[in-house]
Design a protein around this motif. Structure first.
Motif, short mmCIF file in Angstrom:
data_model
loop_
_atom_site.label_atom_id
_atom_site.label_comp_id
_atom_site.label_asym_id
_atom_site.label_seq_id
_atom_site.Cartn_x
_atom_site.Cartn_y
_atom_site.Cartn_z
N LYS A 1 13.24 15.22 -17.28
CA LYS A 1 12.93 15.28 -15.84
C LYS A 1 14.00 16.07 -15.09
N ARG A 2 15.27 15.81 -15.40
CA ARG A 2 16.36 16.55 -14.75
C ARG A 2 16.29 18.04 -15.08
N ALA A 3 16.02 18.35 -16.33
CA ALA A 3 15.95 19.76 -16.75
C ALA A 3 14.81 20.47 -16.04
N LEU A 4 13.66 19.83 -15.94
CA LEU A 4 12.52 20.46 -15.27
C LEU A 4 12.77 20.63 -13.77
N THR A 5 13.48 19.69 -13.18
CA THR A 5 13.84 19.82 -11.77
C THR A 5 14.77 21.01 -11.57
N ARG A 6 15.78 21.13 -12.43
CA ARG A 6 16.72 22.26 -12.35
C ARG A 6 15.99 23.58 -12.56
N VAL A 7 15.12 23.64 -13.56
CA VAL A 7 14.36 24.86 -13.84
C VAL A 7 13.49 25.21 -12.63
N SER A 8 12.90 24.22 -11.99
CA SER A 8 12.08 24.47 -10.80
C SER A 8 12.90 25.14 -9.71
N TYR A 9 14.09 24.62 -9.46
CA TYR A 9 14.98 25.23 -8.47
C TYR A 9 15.34 26.66 -8.87
N GLU A 10 15.62 26.87 -10.15
CA GLU A 10 15.98 28.21 -10.63
C GLU A 10 14.83 29.19 -10.43
N ILE A 11 13.62 28.74 -10.71
CA ILE A 11 12.44 29.60 -10.52
C ILE A 11 12.32 29.99 -9.05
N ILE A 12 12.46 29.02 -8.17
CA ILE A 12 12.35 29.29 -6.73
C ILE A 12 13.45 30.25 -6.28
N GLU A 13 14.67 30.00 -6.72
CA GLU A 13 15.80 30.85 -6.31
C GLU A 13 15.65 32.27 -6.82
N ARG A 14 15.35 32.43 -8.09
CA ARG A 14 15.27 33.77 -8.67
C ARG A 14 14.13 34.59 -8.06
N ASN A 15 13.07 33.90 -7.65
CA ASN A 15 11.91 34.59 -7.08
C ASN A 15 11.93 34.61 -5.55
N THR B 1 4.35 20.51 -9.91
CA THR B 1 4.56 19.33 -9.07
C THR B 1 5.93 19.37 -8.41
N ARG B 2 6.95 19.73 -9.18
CA ARG B 2 8.31 19.77 -8.63
C ARG B 2 8.45 20.88 -7.59
N ILE B 3 7.88 22.04 -7.86
CA ILE B 3 7.94 23.15 -6.90
C ILE B 3 7.22 22.76 -5.61
N LEU B 4 6.10 22.08 -5.73
CA LEU B 4 5.37 21.60 -4.56
C LEU B 4 6.22 20.62 -3.76
N GLU B 5 6.91 19.72 -4.45
CA GLU B 5 7.79 18.76 -3.77
C GLU B 5 8.96 19.46 -3.07
N ILE B 6 9.52 20.47 -3.71
CA ILE B 6 10.69 21.17 -3.18
C ILE B 6 10.32 22.10 -2.03
N GLU B 7 9.30 22.93 -2.25
CA GLU B 7 8.96 23.99 -1.30
C GLU B 7 7.77 23.66 -0.40
N GLY B 8 6.98 22.68 -0.81
CA GLY B 8 5.78 22.37 -0.04
C GLY B 8 4.69 23.42 -0.21
N MET B 9 4.82 24.25 -1.23
CA MET B 9 3.85 25.32 -1.50
C MET B 9 3.14 25.04 -2.82
N GLY C 1 11.69 32.24 -3.39
CA GLY C 1 10.59 31.45 -2.86
C GLY C 1 9.42 31.44 -3.82
N THR C 2 8.24 31.17 -3.28
CA THR C 2 7.06 31.02 -4.13
C THR C 2 5.99 32.08 -3.87
N LYS C 3 6.29 33.05 -3.02
CA LYS C 3 5.30 34.09 -2.72
C LYS C 3 4.94 34.86 -3.99
N ASP C 4 3.66 34.97 -4.26
CA ASP C 4 3.12 35.68 -5.42
C ASP C 4 3.54 35.09 -6.76
N LEU C 5 3.96 33.84 -6.76
CA LEU C 5 4.38 33.17 -7.98
C LEU C 5 3.20 32.43 -8.61
#
Length: 183
Positions: free
Chosen positions: A14-28, A52-60, A30-34
């Motif tokens: 769960k921690r790893a997937l949360t961290r990866v979610s943040y990394e995906i958002i940061e590197r991109n 699910t985690r990206i939705l919780e973090i970004e609301g997108m 945001g979530t536009k065109d993701l």
């Protein structure tokens, strides 16, 4: 005799997937065109968890699909040895990937052959602007020049060890990443 060593439990996954979610958002930025595309089988469930985690973090709400790489593998598996008919499970990408930043999601990165097949299959669906790779576990031993952009955990292994990912969604067992060692 085979020895099993748990290298990630449910909380660590769960921690790893949360961290990866943040990394995906940061590197991109945001979530536009993701978009997320899980590689059958466990990659699908991991992609859903990242979604699910990206939705919780970004609301997108980032689109999620899944891809079957059966016909693209260089070690094609068959339903029946007599008919040599491949066991195809189908791809479900209900959105246009053209121009999108697609994150392929898989459980374990090993030789790179699964990822190569997934990229080939994805390119038959459309032309993404970028393809990134997210994996829960990277165990090394690459045969192809492929690396993950997002890694839950690097797990050094020997060639005779096997890394097994168990997810409650598909395995009906507690989430875990396990190294099976032959002794």
């Amino acid at each position: 005799m085979q020895k099993q060593v748990v290298v990630m439990d449910e909380a660590a996954i769960k921690r790893a997937l949360t961290r990866v979610s943040y990394e995906i958002i940061e590197r991109n930025k945001g979530t536009k065109d993701l978009a997320l595309v899980g590689i059958k089988t466990r990659g699908i469930y991991l992609a859903e968890r990242l979604h699910t985690r990206i939705l919780e973090i970004e609301g997108m709400d980032v689109p999620v699909g899944d891809i079957d790489i059966t016909l693209y593998r260089d070690d094609l598996s068959y339903k029946d040895d007599d008919t040599r008919e491949p066991a195809v499970h189908g791809t479900n990408i209900p959105f246009d990937i053209n121009g999108k930043k697609v994150v392929l999601v898989d459980d374990v990165l090993y030789t790179g052959r699964t990822v190569r097949a997934a990229m080939d299959a994805l390119m038959d669906v459309g032309r993404p602007a970028q393809i990134h790779l997210a994996v829960l576990a990277d165990r090394g031993h690459r045969e192809l020049p492929i690396r993950a952009d997002y890694v839950g955990k690097n797990i050094p292994t020997s060639a005779n060890e096997r890394v097994e990912v168990r997810l409650t969604d598909v395995d009906h067992a507690e989430d875990a990443v396990i190294i099976n060692k032959n002794e």
